[in-house]
Design a protein around this motif. Structure first.
Motif, PDB file in Angstrom:
ATOM      1  N   VAL A 185       0.863  -1.178   0.000  1.00 26.42           N
ATOM      2  CA  VAL A 185       0.000   0.000   0.000  1.00 26.42           C
ATOM      3  C   VAL A 185       0.899   1.228   0.000  1.00 26.42           C
ATOM      4  CG1 VAL A 185      -1.807   1.280   1.201  1.00 26.42           C
ATOM      5  CG2 VAL A 185      -1.771  -1.222   1.313  1.00 26.42           C
ATOM      6  N   LEU A 186       0.628   2.155  -0.905  1.00 26.31           N
ATOM      7  CA  LEU A 186       1.374   3.406  -0.970  1.00 26.31           C
ATOM      8  C   LEU A 186       0.396   4.566  -0.841  1.00 26.31           C
ATOM      9  CD1 LEU A 186       3.828   2.887  -3.994  1.00 26.31           C
ATOM     10  CD2 LEU A 186       4.293   2.522  -1.568  1.00 26.31           C
ATOM     11  N   HIS A 195      -0.130  -8.630   6.719  1.00 25.15           N
ATOM     12  CA  HIS A 195       1.332  -8.625   6.576  1.00 25.15           C
ATOM     13  C   HIS A 195       1.755  -8.027   5.228  1.00 25.15           C
ATOM     14  CE1 HIS A 195       1.281 -11.107  10.152  1.00 25.15           C
ATOM     15  NE2 HIS A 195       0.484 -11.966   9.525  1.00 25.15           N
ATOM     16  N   VAL A 196       1.133  -6.912   4.875  1.00 23.22           N
ATOM     17  CA  VAL A 196       1.439  -6.195   3.635  1.00 23.22           C
ATOM     18  C   VAL A 196       2.105  -4.864   3.999  1.00 23.22           C
ATOM     19  CG1 VAL A 196       0.418  -4.979   1.662  1.00 23.22           C
ATOM     20  CG2 VAL A 196      -0.424  -7.247   2.309  1.00 23.22           C
ATOM     21  N   PRO A 197       3.219  -4.504   3.378  1.00 21.77           N
ATOM     22  CA  PRO A 197       3.870  -3.227   3.684  1.00 21.77           C
ATOM     23  C   PRO A 197       2.941  -2.039   3.444  1.00 21.77           C
ATOM     24  CG  PRO A 197       5.324  -4.618   2.374  1.00 21.77           C
ATOM     25  CD  PRO A 197       3.982  -5.294   2.386  1.00 21.77           C
ATOM     26  N   PHE A 198       2.938  -1.128   4.400  1.00 25.48           N
ATOM     27  CA  PHE A 198       2.148   0.103   4.310  1.00 25.48           C
ATOM     28  C   PHE A 198       3.133   1.262   4.314  1.00 25.48           C
ATOM     29  CE2 PHE A 198      -0.243   3.663   6.068  1.00 25.48           C
ATOM     30  CZ  PHE A 198      -1.454   3.586   5.393  1.00 25.48           C
ATOM     31  N   VAL A 199       3.295   1.923   3.178  1.00 26.53           N
ATOM     32  CA  VAL A 199       4.371   2.896   2.983  1.00 26.53           C
ATOM     33  C   VAL A 199       3.786   4.280   2.726  1.00 26.53           C
ATOM     34  CG1 VAL A 199       6.378   3.516   1.570  1.00 26.53           C
ATOM     35  CG2 VAL A 199       5.877   1.098   2.055  1.00 26.53           C
ATOM     36  N   VAL A 200       4.298   5.266   3.455  1.00 26.04           N
ATOM     37  CA  VAL A 200       3.896   6.661   3.302  1.00 26.04           C
ATOM     38  C   VAL A 200       5.001   7.391   2.540  1.00 26.04           C
ATOM     39  CG1 VAL A 200       3.369   8.813   4.506  1.00 26.04           C
ATOM     40  CG2 VAL A 200       2.530   6.624   5.412  1.00 26.04           C
ATOM     41  N   VAL A 201       4.619   8.097   1.489  1.00 26.37           N
ATOM     42  CA  VAL A 201       5.580   8.851   0.677  1.00 26.37           C
ATOM     43  C   VAL A 201       5.195  10.325   0.735  1.00 26.37           C
ATOM     44  CG1 VAL A 201       6.702   9.061  -1.566  1.00 26.37           C
ATOM     45  CG2 VAL A 201       5.749   6.847  -0.843  1.00 26.37           C
ATOM     46  N   ALA A 202       6.081  11.160   1.265  1.00 27.28           N
ATOM     47  CA  ALA A 202       5.743  12.577   1.451  1.00 27.28           C
ATOM     48  C   ALA A 202       7.024  13.392   1.559  1.00 27.28           C
ATOM     49  CB  ALA A 202       4.898  12.762   2.714  1.00 27.28           C
ATOM     50  N   PRO A 203       7.001  14.648   1.123  1.00 28.71           N
ATOM     51  CA  PRO A 203       8.186  15.495   1.259  1.00 28.71           C
ATOM     52  C   PRO A 203       8.455  15.863   2.707  1.00 28.71           C
ATOM     53  CG  PRO A 203       6.333  16.781   0.454  1.00 28.71           C
ATOM     54  CD  PRO A 203       5.880  15.347   0.470  1.00 28.71           C
ATOM     55  N   GLY A 204       9.686  16.268   2.981  1.00 25.54           N
ATOM     56  CA  GLY A 204      10.055  16.648   4.335  1.00 25.54           C
ATOM     57  C   GLY A 204       9.240  17.801   4.874  1.00 25.54           C
ATOM     58  N   THR A 205       8.692  18.638   3.989  1.00 29.56           N
ATOM     59  CA  THR A 205       7.880  19.764   4.436  1.00 29.56           C
ATOM     60  C   THR A 205       6.565  19.319   5.054  1.00 29.56           C
ATOM     61  OG1 THR A 205       7.102  19.927   2.143  1.00 29.56           O
ATOM     62  CG2 THR A 205       8.818  21.462   2.842  1.00 29.56           C
TER      63      THR A 205
END
Length: 371
Positions: free
Chosen positions: A239-240, A269-279
Motif C-alpha cells: 500500500v502506498l 502482513h502487507v507493507p504500508f508505505v507513506v511517501v511525502a516530502p520533508g515539508t
C-alpha cells in the motif's frame, strides 16, 4: 518503447498585460474537462483551495507561496493575504510552510530597504524555488520508494494499492506515492495499480485513474469498501499513500480512509508505505491527537456531485440521502506510527517509524516545518 505523455500544467504563474495571475488546472472538472482557473487575487485562490480546485499537500505549499507573491505583485496587504491563505485548510501543513516561506522572503527584502517591486520579486523567486525543489524532491522520492519496494518485495511484478490522489496533480513533479508506482511502471515492475475511489469526493476515480490512464499504467478502480476483499484474496503486495501532515511521533494524517487500509495491511502482513516530502513533517505536532482534522461540509456525503461537462457552468448534484440528513465528513484520518512500515521522503527512508528517527531524518533536510 512507450512515449511519456507531456507534463501536466497544474499550476503556473502568468503575466498578462492587466497584471500577474496564478493559473490553476481546475481539478473539480477532471476528468471530464481540462479547464484552467485564473486567480487574480488571494480570495480567489483561497476559494480554489477550499473547493479543491487545487489540492494535495505539496501543491498547496507551492500555491500558498505563489499566492503571497500574487498579493505582493498586485499591491495587496501581504500579511493579510498570508493569514487568509494559511487558514484556508488547517490539516495540510505544507500550505502554511509555503505561505511563510514567500512572506519571509518579502519581509526580508523590505527590511533591507528594497522597493515594493523588489520585495514582490523576492516572494516570487521564493515560490519558484519551492516549485523547483518540490519537483526535484518528487524524483528522489520516486527513486527511493522504488528502491524500498525492491528490498521489501524482491523480484517479480508489483500489485500496489493506493488511496486518494498523489500524482502530478498534487506536486511540482510526478507526485509522491503515485510517483513511486509510476517509477515501478516505467521499470516494468508494476503488474497492477489498485485505485481506491476515495469517497466522498472521488479523488481516486476522478484523478488517480485519470493520471494512470494518461501514463498507460495497468490499473483497476475499486469501491473503498472493497479493499478488504482484495487483501483477503492476496491481491495486494504493498500500500502506498501520501500524507498531509506527519506528527513528531510518526503519526500520519492523510485522506480519510487511509487508516482502515493500514489496519488491513497490518493484519495481512502487507507493507504500508507513506511517501511525502520533508515539508509535510510537523515537529510542532507531538502526536496524532494534536493534528487538527478538517471537517468538510455534510453535503459532500449526502449528495453526489458529477464533474461539470465541457461547456457547463456548474456541476450536477443529486441527493443520495433524505432531506435533513446529518453527515460525519472528516477530510482526513490519522494512522499511528506502529502501523506504518516506512516513511519515504526526499531525504531518505525511515523504517521503523519512530520519533527519534523522524527528528534525525528531518535534520538532514533544509526544509523542515516546525510550527
Amino acid at each position: 518503447m512507450a512515449v511519456e505523455p507531456p507534463a501536466l500544467q497544474v499550476l503556473r504563474w502568468d503575466e498578462p498585460p492587466d497584471g500577474p495571475v496564478l493559473v490553476l488546472l481546475d481539478q473539480t472538472r477532471l476528468p471530464a474537462a481540462e479547464t484552467e482557473l485564473v486567480c487574480t487575487d488571494v480570495p480567489a485562490l483561497v476559494r480554489a483551495i477550499q473547493t479543491l480546485a487545487v489540492r494535495g499537500a505539496p501543491l498547496l505549499g507551492i500555491a500558498g507561496a505563489y499566492g503571497v507573491a500574487l498579493a505582493a505583485a498586485r499591491g495587496y496587504d501581504v500579511d493579510e493575504a498570508a493569514e487568509l491563505l494559511e487558514g484556508a485548510r488547517p490539516t495540510a501543513v505544507n500550505l502554511g510552510y509555503g505561505v511563510r516561506l514567500a512572506a519571509e522572503a518579502y519581509r526580508t527584502a523590505v527590511e533591507k530597504g528594497g522597493t515594493e517591486g523588489e520585495a514582490a520579486a523576492a516572494a516570487l523567486a521564493a515560490a519558484r524555488e519551492l516549485h523547483r525543489t518540490d519537483a526535484a524532491g518528487s524524483a528522489r522520492m520516486a527513486r527511493l520508494g522504488l528502491g524500498l519496494l525492491d528490498e521489501l518485495l524482491p523480484g517479480g511484478s508489483l500489485r500496489i494499492l493506493t488511496h486518494c490522489n498523489t500524482g502530478a496533480l498534487v506536486s511540482g513533479g510526478a507526485g509522491t506515492a503515485f510517483a513511486v508506482a509510476l517509477a515501478a511502471h516505467r521499470a516494468g515492475r508494476l503488474r497492477q495499480l489498485w485505485v481506491d475511489e476515495t469517497r466522498p469526493l472521488l479523488q481516486g476515480s476522478r484523478l488517480t485513474a485519470y493520471e494512470a490512464a494518461r501514463n498507460g499504467m495497468p490499473y483497476s478502480l475499486l469501491a473503498d469498501n472493497a479493499a478488504g476483499s482484495l487483501f483477503a484474496a492476496g491481491e495486494v503486495d504493498a500500500v502506498l499513500i501520501g500524507a498531509d501532515r506527519i506528527a513528531a511521533d510518526g503519526s500520519v494524517a492523510n485522506k480519510v480512509g487511509s487508516y482502515p487500509l493500514a489496519v488491513l495491511a497490518k493484519y495481512h502482513h502487507v507493507p504500508f508505505v507513506v511517501v511525502a516530502p520533508g515539508t509535510t513533517v510537523d515537529l510542532g505536532s507531538p502526536d496524532g491527537a494534536s493534528i487538527e482534522v478538517e471537517q468538510r461540509p455534510g453535503r459532500e456525503v449526502t449528495e453526489v456531485t458529477a464533474p461539470p461537462l465541457p461547456g457547463a457552468a456548474a456541476a450536477a448534484r443529486m441527493s443520495v440521502a433524505p432531506p435533513g440528513t446529518r453527515a460525519y465528513n472528516p477530510a482526513f484520518d490519522v494512522t499511528p506510527p506502529e502501523l506504518v512500515t516506512a516513511i519515504v521522503t526526499e531525504e531518505g527512508v525511515l523504517s521503523p517509524v519512530t520519533g527519534d528517527g523522524l527528528v534525525e531524518l528531518c535534520a538532514r533536510s533544509r526544509q523542515v516545518t516546525i510550527s
